[in-house]
Design a protein around this motif. Structure first.
Motif, PDB file in Angstrom:
ATOM      1  N   LYS A  45      14.116  27.488  29.596  1.00 16.04           N
ATOM      2  CA  LYS A  45      13.197  27.507  28.452  1.00 16.04           C
ATOM      3  C   LYS A  45      13.836  28.192  27.233  1.00 16.04           C
ATOM      4  CE  LYS A  45       9.114  27.387  26.383  1.00 16.04           C
ATOM      5  NZ  LYS A  45       8.401  26.148  26.089  1.00 16.04           N
ATOM      6  N   PHE A  46      14.454  29.342  27.467  1.00 20.79           N
ATOM      7  CA  PHE A  46      14.978  30.131  26.344  1.00 20.79           C
ATOM      8  C   PHE A  46      16.449  29.830  26.048  1.00 20.79           C
ATOM      9  CE2 PHE A  46      11.719  33.566  27.703  1.00 20.79           C
ATOM     10  CZ  PHE A  46      10.716  32.877  27.051  1.00 20.79           C
ATOM     11  N   GLY A  47      17.094  29.067  26.912  1.00 19.41           N
ATOM     12  CA  GLY A  47      18.520  28.831  26.714  1.00 19.41           C
ATOM     13  C   GLY A  47      19.327  30.104  26.938  1.00 19.41           C
ATOM     14  N   ALA A  48      18.877  30.920  27.910  1.00 19.60           N
ATOM     15  CA  ALA A  48      19.612  32.151  28.226  1.00 19.60           C
ATOM     16  C   ALA A  48      20.718  31.807  29.220  1.00 19.60           C
ATOM     17  CB  ALA A  48      18.679  33.193  28.827  1.00 19.60           C
ATOM     18  N   ARG A  49      21.886  32.402  29.055  1.00 18.08           N
ATOM     19  CA  ARG A  49      23.016  32.096  29.926  1.00 18.08           C
ATOM     20  C   ARG A  49      22.705  32.453  31.377  1.00 18.08           C
ATOM     21  NH1 ARG A  49      26.606  35.306  31.295  1.00 18.08           N
ATOM     22  NH2 ARG A  49      28.172  34.343  32.590  1.00 18.08           N
ATOM     23  N   SER A  98      11.480  38.580  14.552  1.00 15.83           N
ATOM     24  CA  SER A  98      12.903  38.820  14.765  1.00 15.83           C
ATOM     25  C   SER A  98      13.530  39.728  13.713  1.00 15.83           C
ATOM     26  CB  SER A  98      13.638  37.478  14.755  1.00 15.83           C
ATOM     27  OG  SER A  98      15.024  37.695  14.931  1.00 15.83           O
ATOM     28  N   CYS A  99      14.449  40.563  14.162  1.00 17.95           N
ATOM     29  CA  CYS A  99      15.337  41.288  13.258  1.00 17.95           C
ATOM     30  C   CYS A  99      16.271  40.272  12.607  1.00 17.95           C
ATOM     31  CB  CYS A  99      16.204  42.271  14.046  1.00 17.95           C
ATOM     32  SG  CYS A  99      15.301  43.608  14.820  1.00 17.95           S
ATOM     33  N   ASP A 100      16.993  40.701  11.597  1.00 15.96           N
ATOM     34  CA  ASP A 100      17.990  39.846  10.963  1.00 15.96           C
ATOM     35  C   ASP A 100      19.211  39.788  11.881  1.00 15.96           C
ATOM     36  OD1 ASP A 100      19.886  38.592   9.435  1.00 15.96           O
ATOM     37  OD2 ASP A 100      19.481  39.758   7.610  1.00 15.96           O
ATOM     38  N   ASP A 104      16.184  44.586  22.254  1.00 14.29           N
ATOM     39  CA  ASP A 104      14.919  44.961  22.887  1.00 14.29           C
ATOM     40  C   ASP A 104      13.904  43.929  22.409  1.00 14.29           C
ATOM     41  OD1 ASP A 104      12.428  45.914  23.574  1.00 14.29           O
ATOM     42  OD2 ASP A 104      12.914  48.023  23.206  1.00 14.29           O
ATOM     43  N   ALA A 105      13.783  42.854  23.203  1.00 15.84           N
ATOM     44  CA  ALA A 105      12.866  41.767  22.853  1.00 15.84           C
ATOM     45  C   ALA A 105      11.592  41.873  23.688  1.00 15.84           C
ATOM     46  CB  ALA A 105      13.544  40.424  23.048  1.00 15.84           C
ATOM     47  N   ALA A 106      11.205  43.124  24.014  1.00 14.97           N
ATOM     48  CA  ALA A 106      10.013  43.361  24.834  1.00 14.97           C
ATOM     49  C   ALA A 106       8.799  42.637  24.266  1.00 14.97           C
ATOM     50  CB  ALA A 106       9.731  44.858  24.926  1.00 14.97           C
ATOM     51  N   GLN A 107       8.659  42.677  22.932  1.00 11.55           N
ATOM     52  CA  GLN A 107       7.477  42.086  22.300  1.00 11.55           C
ATOM     53  C   GLN A 107       7.735  40.654  21.840  1.00 11.55           C
ATOM     54  OE1 GLN A 107       5.975  44.671  19.223  1.00 11.55           O
ATOM     55  NE2 GLN A 107       5.960  46.458  20.569  1.00 11.55           N
ATOM     56  N   GLY A 108       8.961  40.175  22.019  1.00 14.44           N
ATOM     57  CA  GLY A 108       9.344  38.909  21.393  1.00 14.44           C
ATOM     58  C   GLY A 108       9.528  37.744  22.356  1.00 14.44           C
ATOM     59  N   VAL A 109       8.831  37.769  23.498  1.00 10.88           N
ATOM     60  CA  VAL A 109       8.995  36.685  24.472  1.00 10.88           C
ATOM     61  C   VAL A 109       8.422  35.385  23.895  1.00 10.88           C
ATOM     62  CG1 VAL A 109       8.406  35.862  26.781  1.00 10.88           C
ATOM     63  CG2 VAL A 109       8.934  38.287  26.414  1.00 10.88           C
ATOM     64  N   GLY A 110       9.297  34.412  23.662  1.00 10.78           N
ATOM     65  CA  GLY A 110       8.855  33.128  23.106  1.00 10.78           C
ATOM     66  C   GLY A 110       9.030  33.035  21.595  1.00 10.78           C
ATOM     67  N   SER A 111       9.411  34.138  20.943  1.00 11.15           N
ATOM     68  CA  SER A 111       9.672  34.090  19.493  1.00 11.15           C
ATOM     69  C   SER A 111      11.081  33.567  19.247  1.00 11.15           C
ATOM     70  CB  SER A 111       9.622  35.494  18.876  1.00 11.15           C
ATOM     71  OG  SER A 111       8.367  36.057  19.001  1.00 11.15           O
ATOM     72  N   GLY A 158      16.982  28.693  15.337  1.00  8.28           N
ATOM     73  CA  GLY A 158      16.664  27.843  16.486  1.00  8.28           C
ATOM     74  C   GLY A 158      16.834  28.541  17.823  1.00  8.28           C
ATOM     75  N   GLU A 159      16.980  29.885  17.813  1.00  6.85           N
ATOM     76  CA  GLU A 159      17.284  30.564  19.071  1.00  6.85           C
ATOM     77  C   GLU A 159      16.206  31.542  19.496  1.00  6.85           C
ATOM     78  OE1 GLU A 159      21.652  31.443  19.656  1.00  6.85           O
ATOM     79  OE2 GLU A 159      21.592  31.123  17.486  1.00  6.85           O
ATOM     80  N   TYR A 160      15.967  31.601  20.797  1.00  2.00           N
ATOM     81  CA  TYR A 160      14.955  32.513  21.324  1.00  2.00           C
ATOM     82  C   TYR A 160      15.441  33.958  21.296  1.00  2.00           C
ATOM     83  CZ  TYR A 160      11.769  28.862  22.862  1.00  2.00           C
ATOM     84  OH  TYR A 160      10.877  27.831  22.886  1.00  2.00           O
TER      85      TYR A 160
END
Ligand SMILES: *Cc1c(COP(=O)(O)O)cnc(C)c1O
Length: 378
Positions: free
Chosen positions: A44-48, A133-135, A153-160, A164-166
């Motif tokens: 889903k997120f394109g995580a390695r 997202s941060c810059d 720290d993407a604790a709050q950013g699941v799905g953001s 084009g990247e998660y």
């Protein structure tokens, strides 16, 4: 409370999956549902590579061991975050170097990041506040110029997303949270996203409690032993079963939160609160990249904010503040920081109010929240 601050979303298949996990007879980490969660996150997120952990704090702790933080190292992170980001670094003997946030997104100020880099800096931990997202383009380019690791720290950013990247897939490592208070939950849970293949070997050891068990499981050695630092960071099969049911509904969950968010905007625009200067609405392009984790407004000052929390509670509506800046907390002070080290963080933290945000919010609920705020403020 008539309108609670948070309400756990029921996706539907949780009980069935948990019951299946128990029937399968394996409830620790590494079972069927843990693997399904990891596969889901990877595709889903394109995580390695994803590892399901017992929390985001556990993933952050693991990240600090994996990137090899040690005494005297400095790690740049915003003061405006949860204690877990700093604890992970501090537990390695490294020093959290707090930077201020910028006024629009409340994410780390890139100019302050540049200013705080020294010869001792080893890593940057950007925090994607409220799912915004941060810059990341600026942060990853600063990091590569200075040879630093980036742990999101993407604790709050699941799905953001950023471009084009998660979120969580752009740093060397990304950490996600599935805590009860986050969009997608299993009570307590997290994910460690390993985006940098050069860290795979050390990660295997750290996640297997300091042993080379992974090599053993892969048939490369005939018994495993203690070879380094590590701990029990991985999550249980029961939590993974709960989480898989939620992840399958992630798009629905985030869509419902988006509807609530736009309802809030509409009712605020129809009120006099913004025009008369009582409320500052978030001016980020939320529609572009958010998972609508939080609806955050700024009030005039700290006194008004604190009184509003009490008054709204009396009216049956739970609203909240957060974060207490880390630099001026008792722990931050003991590390030598002073209140005026991060002035924007201080101001935002004092004026910030979070409105109820969950999938159970109806249009009428959003209207009621804004109407009650009007009674409190106007
Ligand atoms: C929630 C949160 C955490 C901690 O997540 P857990 O899964 O509860 O450990 C860490 N950082 C930030 C920014 C958070 O919001």
């Amino acid at each position: 409370m008539d309108i609670p601050f948070n309400k756990i979303h029921a996706a539907g298949n949780e009980i069935e999956y948990i019951s299946n996990a128990m029937k399968r007879g394996k409830t620790s980490s590494g079972g069927y549902y843990c693997k399904e969660v990891e596969k889901f996150v990877e595709s889903k997120f394109g995580a390695r590579k994803a590892f399901f952990t017992s929390s985001c704090s556990a993933a952050l702790d693991a990240s600090a061991v994996i990137i090899g933080l040690e005494n005297e190292d400095e790690v740049i992170m915003p003061s405006f975050t949860f204690s877990s980001t700093a604890n992970a670094v501090l537990a390695r003997g490294a020093k959290p170097v707090f930077v201020d946030i910028e006024k629009v997104t409340f994410d780390m100020d890139v100019d302050d990041v540049k200013a705080k880099i020294t010869a001792k800096t080893k890593a940057i931990y950007p925090v994607h506040y409220a799912g915004i997202s941060c810059d990341m383009e600026a942060i990853t380019s600063i990091a590569s110029r200075h040879g630093l690791k980036v742990v999101e720290d993407a604790a709050q950013g699941v799905g953001s997303m950023y471009g084009g990247e998660y979120l969580g897939t752009m740093g060397n490592i990304g950490c996600l949270s599935f805590h009860e208070t986050k969009n997608v939950t299993c009570g307590e849970g997290g994910c460690l996203l390993m985006n940098d293949s050069t860290l795979d070997e050390i990660a295997e050891i750290v996640l297997e409690k300091g042993t080379n068990r992974t090599k053993f499981l892969n048939g490369e050695i005939d018994k495993y032993t203690w070879v380094g630092l590590g701990s029990s960071y991985l999550g249980s099969e029961i939590a993974a079963a709960y989480l898989l049911a939620q992840l399958e509904e992630m798009d629905t969950i985030n869509r419902k939160r988006r509807v609530a968010t736009s309802n809030y905007y509409e009712f605020f625009r129809a009120s006099k609160l913004v025009e008369e200067g009582h409320v500052v609405l978030p001016s980020v392009p939320w529609e572009m990249r958010s998972n609508y984790h939080a609806f955050v407004i700024l009030l005039k000052d700290e006194k008004t904010r604190n009184e509003t929390i009490v008054k709204m509670k009396e009216k049956g509506i739970a609203v909240a503040s957060h974060f207490v800046p880390l630099h001026s907390s008792p722990m931050g002070r003991s590390l030598g920081y002073e209140e005026d080290d991060c002035p924007i963080t201080e101001e935002v933290s004092k004026r910030l109010l979070r409105l109820p945000m969950h999938t159970g919010l109806s249009t009428a609920d959003c209207q009621k929240v804004v109407a009650r705020l009007e009674e409190c403020l106007a």
